[in-house]
Structure formats: structure tokens, C-alpha cells
Design an enzyme around this catalytic site. Structure first.
Site, mmCIF file in Angstrom:
data_model
loop_
_atom_site.group_PDB
_atom_site.id
_atom_site.type_symbol
_atom_site.label_atom_id
_atom_site.label_comp_id
_atom_site.label_asym_id
_atom_site.label_seq_id
_atom_site.Cartn_x
_atom_site.Cartn_y
_atom_site.Cartn_z
ATOM 1 N N ALA A 1 69.886 38.590 143.593
ATOM 2 C CA ALA A 1 71.259 39.573 142.865
ATOM 3 C C ALA A 1 72.207 39.131 144.131
ATOM 4 C CB ALA A 1 70.754 41.486 143.011
ATOM 5 N N THR B 1 64.460 35.514 132.571
ATOM 6 C CA THR B 1 64.010 36.592 133.764
ATOM 7 C C THR B 1 63.379 35.938 134.888
ATOM 8 O OG1 THR B 1 64.595 39.059 134.952
ATOM 9 C CG2 THR B 1 63.092 38.354 132.619
ATOM 10 N N LYS C 1 63.925 31.905 136.266
ATOM 11 C CA LYS C 1 65.383 31.785 136.750
ATOM 12 C C LYS C 1 66.106 30.656 136.761
ATOM 13 C CE LYS C 1 67.059 35.899 136.487
ATOM 14 N NZ LYS C 1 68.045 37.495 137.300
HETATM 15 P P1 ATR Z 1 66.597 40.588 144.100
HETATM 16 O O1 ATR Z 1 65.971 39.393 143.287
HETATM 17 O O2 ATR Z 1 65.935 41.389 143.562
HETATM 18 O O3 ATR Z 1 67.873 40.583 144.723
HETATM 19 P P2 ATR Z 1 65.310 39.852 146.567
HETATM 20 O O4 ATR Z 1 65.396 38.197 146.282
HETATM 21 O O5 ATR Z 1 63.618 39.590 146.990
HETATM 22 O O6 ATR Z 1 65.154 40.039 145.184
HETATM 23 O O7 ATR Z 1 65.876 40.678 147.800
HETATM 24 C C1 ATR Z 1 65.680 41.285 148.169
HETATM 25 C C2 ATR Z 1 66.799 42.283 148.948
HETATM 26 O O8 ATR Z 1 66.866 43.543 149.489
HETATM 27 C C3 ATR Z 1 66.733 41.747 150.550
HETATM 28 O O9 ATR Z 1 68.290 41.555 151.160
HETATM 29 C C4 ATR Z 1 66.042 42.474 151.668
HETATM 30 O O10 ATR Z 1 65.956 42.027 152.600
HETATM 31 P P3 ATR Z 1 65.383 40.285 153.936
HETATM 32 O O11 ATR Z 1 66.321 39.447 153.161
HETATM 33 O O12 ATR Z 1 65.789 41.160 154.850
HETATM 34 O O13 ATR Z 1 64.366 40.975 152.470
HETATM 35 C C5 ATR Z 1 66.260 43.652 150.918
HETATM 36 N N1 ATR Z 1 65.165 44.761 151.244
HETATM 37 C C6 ATR Z 1 64.005 44.221 150.318
HETATM 38 N N2 ATR Z 1 63.075 45.486 151.342
HETATM 39 C C7 ATR Z 1 64.081 46.209 151.657
HETATM 40 C C8 ATR Z 1 63.809 46.890 153.278
HETATM 41 N N3 ATR Z 1 62.556 47.733 153.203
HETATM 42 N N4 ATR Z 1 64.392 46.751 153.808
HETATM 43 C C9 ATR Z 1 65.764 46.513 153.985
HETATM 44 N N5 ATR Z 1 65.888 45.217 153.264
HETATM 45 C C10 ATR Z 1 65.256 45.894 152.248
#
Ligand code: ATR
Length: 281
Positions: free
Chosen positions: A134, A63, A67
């Protein structure tokens, strides 16, 4: 055979995987254990990963934050994991280390087990919200299992465009701003929320307004703390069917266990048991 499985990552002391795989071992009537190997990011990470791999282990989960970092340690990477650019499950097959990614397929299994009608109609119009790791896994798995209309909305549109390029030729994917998605929500039969918005402690937040949702839609959130996010509660209030995020944990683990042992263990009541564990936290 005494199976030995493990999890590497950081921080992972609160991981639910030892409980889940402990249940699977019992249900499958197999001997074994599943341990936690928390590896703090440091200059010794490589040595620590090698130590785990040389410990006679049959398989391990990977994790955050390893990854991607695990890939150079492996002999082979399954094509879907390769496409996702991330490995969450490693199997030791007679000394050959093979990397897989069970997150996306696990998610799709969890969704189809709750809503089996989806197995019959892969032309459902799907909206994926978010474009992080994800979302990438879930997009690839939806595409791989035959869904052909998968749109993506994200705050940063370029990340959504990058994921859209992973689609196979028969799949159509449009990318939308969050505002466009809000306006067009009624076009979608399945809506999947993959961002961290609404996760504890930000429980009052939701990534989009659900005013235009149709009541026949299935709405899913991969967040499992809280079990019912504001996003899901808004969806339920509009009459839509909902799908809770903790089931993804169970099905991604089910698929990993299957890769390691060849046995697919039924989830049965583990869904309710896991809900109780999470509610107690
Ligand atoms: P994971 O691996 O869990 O998917 P990540 O790679 O950090 O985590 O992705 C986070 C996702 O949440 C992204 O789609 C991010 O949008 P951005 O690509 O614009 O950063 C989204 N996200 C996180 N906080 C957000 C917020 N406050 N408003 C809108 N989108 C958010």
C-alpha cells in the site's frame, strides 16, 4: 452496451466493490453488472484467471493475492503500475489487456478532495508510515502527482529504502526509524499511516505516539475497519485534521470505472453511505 466487470482475489466474499460499482453504473446511467470471482490459490489459478478473461468481460479488478501474478497475463502495463510492480485494474481495450494501478492515485484523489488546499501546495512535507504494498502505491502516486518532499518511516528500514528509490529526481525522500519519526512528527504537514497496526481486532494499537504532532497537520489512516483508528483519534485529540481510510476505496474504484467506461462519476454522498455500511459490520 451492457458492461460486465468483475473482481478476482481471495478471500473477497465481503468485498465492497460490487456495491460501489453498482452505484457508479446507476449514477452514470449505464447498464451492466460487477461480479465476484473468488479464486482460491491452487494449481488451477492460471486456468481460472484465463476463464475470467475469456468470458467477454470489459474489465476487472485484482486484489490480494494476485496483484503481481496477473502481470504475465496482460498485453501492456501502464507505466505507474509497472513502477509499483502491482496491478489492481485490468481493462479490455478491443481485445488488448491493459493493467493499471488505481490504488495510489485513488488515495491521493481522496486526500485532495477532502483537503483541496493540498492541490495548491505540493511542497508540503509528507510522512508515509509503512513500507508494504500500500505504501509503495501511495508513494509512487504522491510522487507522480507532484509532491516533492515525502519521507518514509518503517519498522524495517530496508523496505523503506527500497520504496525511496522509486522517487523521481525532483523528489527528496529521507527514511526514518519509527522512533525518529515520533521525535520529528512536528516537521510534517501530512502524515499517512499505511500499516496494519490498529486494524480490527487490534483496535487499541497505534504505530507511533503522537505527542509531537502539530495541530495544523493533516493525519490520514488507510485502515477502514475501524473507521476511526486509535492513530486518528490521537491525532484528533491533538487538534489535527483527519482523513478516514474508507474514502480511498471509493476513489480507487472511481478511477477504475473511469478507465473502463470513460466516465468520472462524482462520489457525492457515497462517502457517508459507505460509512454506514461499514459501521453496520
Ligand atoms: P500492505 O500490502 O497492506 O501494505 P504489507 O505489504 O504486508 O501490507 O505491509 C505491511 C506494513 O505494515 C509493513 O510496513 C510492515 O512493517 P515491516 O516492513 O517492518 O514488516 C508494517 N507492520 C505490520 N505489522 C507491524 C507491527 N506490528 N509493527 C510495525 N509495523 C508493522
Amino acid at each position: 452496451m451492457n458492461y460486465r466487470f468483475s473482481l478476482i482475489g481471495y478471500p473477497i466474499n465481503h468485498s465492497l466493490s460490487p456495491w460501489i460499482h453498482g452505484q457508479f453504473l446507476m449514477k452514470a446511467d449505464l447498464q451492466g453488472n460487477y461480479t465476484i470471482n473468488e479464486i482460491e490459490p491452487s494449481k488451477y489459478v492460471e486456468n481460472k484467471i484465463k476463464t475470467v478473461m475469456e468470458s467477454g468481460i470489459h474489465g476487472f479488478n485484482v486484489t490480494v493475492p494476485y496483484k503481481q501474478k496477473i502481470i504475465p497475463f496482460l498485453d501492456e502495463v501502464d507505466p505507474l503500475a509497472d513502477k509499483m510492480g502491482a496491478v489492481n485494474t485490468v481493462a479490455n481495450k478491443n481485445g488488448t489487456w491493459i493493467g493499471y494501478n488505481t490504488d495510489g492515485i485513488g488515495y491521493v484523489r481522496s486526500l485532495e478532495s477532502k483537503y483541496p488546499e493540498l492541490l495548491l501546495d505540493k511542497s508540503q512535507h509528507v510522512l508515509l508510515i509503512g513500507a508494504g504494498g500500500a505504501a509503495r502505491g501511495i508513494y509512487s502516486a504522491l510522487d507522480h502527482t507532484g509532491f516533492t518532499r515525502i519521507d518514509i518511516t518503517n519498522r524495517t528500514k530496508e523496505s523503506a529504502n527500497e520504496i525511496a528509490r522509486l522517487g523521481s529526481p525532483q523528489t527528496t525522500t529521507k527514511t526514518l526509524s519509527l522512533q525518529e519519526a515520533e521525535n520529528k512528527l512536528g516537521d510534517y504537514g501530512v502524515i499517512i499511516q499505511t500499516t496494519s497496526v490498529g486494524m480490527k481486532p487490534g483496535v487499541g494499537q497505534s504505530i507511533i505516539k503522537m505527542d509531537n504532532l502539530k495541530s495544523t497537520s493533516i493525519v490520514s489512516d488507510i485502515i477502514y475497519q475501524p473507521l476511526k483508528t486509535k492513530f486518528l483519534m490521537d491525532a484528533k485529540a491533538s487538534g489535527a485534521s483527519i482523513h478516514l481510510g474508507h474514502t480511498m476505496l471509493l476513489y480507487q474504484a472511481q478511477y477504475a470505472f473511469e478507465i473502463w467506461t470513460g466516465k468520472q462519476v462524482p462520489i457525492d454522498n457515497m462517502d457517508n453511505e459507505l460509512q454506514l455500511i461499514l459501521e453496520g459490520r
